[in-house]
Design a protein around this motif. Structure first.
Motif, PDB file in Angstrom:
ATOM      1  N   ASP A   1      40.628  40.501  45.751  1.00 52.43           N
ATOM      2  CA  ASP A   1      42.089  40.361  45.712  1.00 52.43           C
ATOM      3  C   ASP A   1      42.728  41.703  45.340  1.00 52.43           C
ATOM      4  O   ASP A   1      43.210  41.882  44.222  1.00 52.43           O
TER       5      ASP A   1
ATOM      6  N   ASP B   1      45.553  43.138  45.970  1.00 54.96           N
ATOM      7  CA  ASP B   1      46.957  43.108  45.544  1.00 54.96           C
ATOM      8  C   ASP B   1      47.097  42.802  44.057  1.00 54.96           C
ATOM      9  O   ASP B   1      48.035  43.267  43.409  1.00 54.96           O
ATOM     10  N   LYS B   2      46.168  42.019  43.511  1.00 50.87           N
ATOM     11  CA  LYS B   2      46.203  41.664  42.091  1.00 50.87           C
ATOM     12  C   LYS B   2      45.984  42.909  41.222  1.00 50.87           C
ATOM     13  O   LYS B   2      46.462  42.971  40.103  1.00 50.87           O
TER      14      LYS B   2
ATOM     15  N   TYR C   1      45.887  46.689  42.365  1.00 47.27           N
ATOM     16  CA  TYR C   1      46.467  48.018  42.556  1.00 47.27           C
ATOM     17  C   TYR C   1      47.915  48.114  42.097  1.00 47.27           C
ATOM     18  O   TYR C   1      48.433  49.218  41.926  1.00 47.27           O
ATOM     19  N   LEU C   2      48.572  47.005  41.857  1.00 48.22           N
ATOM     20  CA  LEU C   2      49.935  47.018  41.311  1.00 48.22           C
ATOM     21  C   LEU C   2      49.983  46.661  39.824  1.00 48.22           C
ATOM     22  O   LEU C   2      51.051  46.496  39.261  1.00 48.22           O
TER      23      LEU C   2
ATOM     24  N   PRO D   1      51.623  42.097  38.224  1.00 44.99           N
ATOM     25  CA  PRO D   1      51.856  43.356  38.973  1.00 44.99           C
ATOM     26  C   PRO D   1      53.278  43.838  38.771  1.00 44.99           C
ATOM     27  O   PRO D   1      54.215  43.054  38.842  1.00 44.99           O
TER      28      PRO D   1
END
Length: 146
Positions: free
Chosen positions: A77, A79-80, A82-83, A144
């Motif tokens: 995942d 997106d969980k 890198y932000l 995030p």
């Protein structure tokens, strides 16, 4: 089994996380043995250099296991992660801890005498590795935000 179907499995993340935690336990545990010896605690019959020489393979295996399993956790995942500020801080602390361990820490551990500077290095080493662990813990609690 293709990687894509493995990553879609509900068990992928928990299995990767178990390897991740075990890897860090090995790596940080063996480094902590030398750090505690630099501070004058435990394993008094061995020098920090002897401890490091006897555990370097376990330290490296643990570190590589933690890094590889961490990458697998990341790709389940992206997106969980890198932000997520906590993840970014964890990675920065990990890089700092690795560089510190294989430069400054190694030089101090392999010196013949334990000085006050050795104690400072031990405390910094433990603080850096603890920051990596705490950064990982807080990933789940920080939404995030970049």
């Amino acid at each position: 089994m293709p990687l894509e179907s493995l990553l879609d499995s509900e068990l992928a993340f928990p299995v990767f996380e178990c390897f991740h935690i075990a890897g860090f336990a090995l790596a940080i545990g063996t480094v902590a043995l030398a750090d505690f010896r630099l501070l004058g605690f435990g394993l008094r019959k061995q020098t920090p250099s002897e401890i490091t020489n006897n555990t370097w393979v376990v330290t490296l295996i643990g570190l590589l296991t933690a890094i590889f399993s961490g990458m697998l956790m990341y790709i389940t995942d992206p997106d969980k992660y890198y932000l997520n500020w906590s993840f970014l801080i964890k990675v920065a602390c990990l890089i700092l801890a690795i560089v510190f361990h294989y430069t400054v820490h190694r030089k101090v551990v392999h010196s013949d005498t334990i000085t006050g500077g050795g104690k400072v290095v031990a405390v910094l080493s433990m603080a850096l590795w603890a920051s990596v662990v705490f950064g990982g813990i807080f990933i789940a609690f920080i939404m995030p935000g970049l």
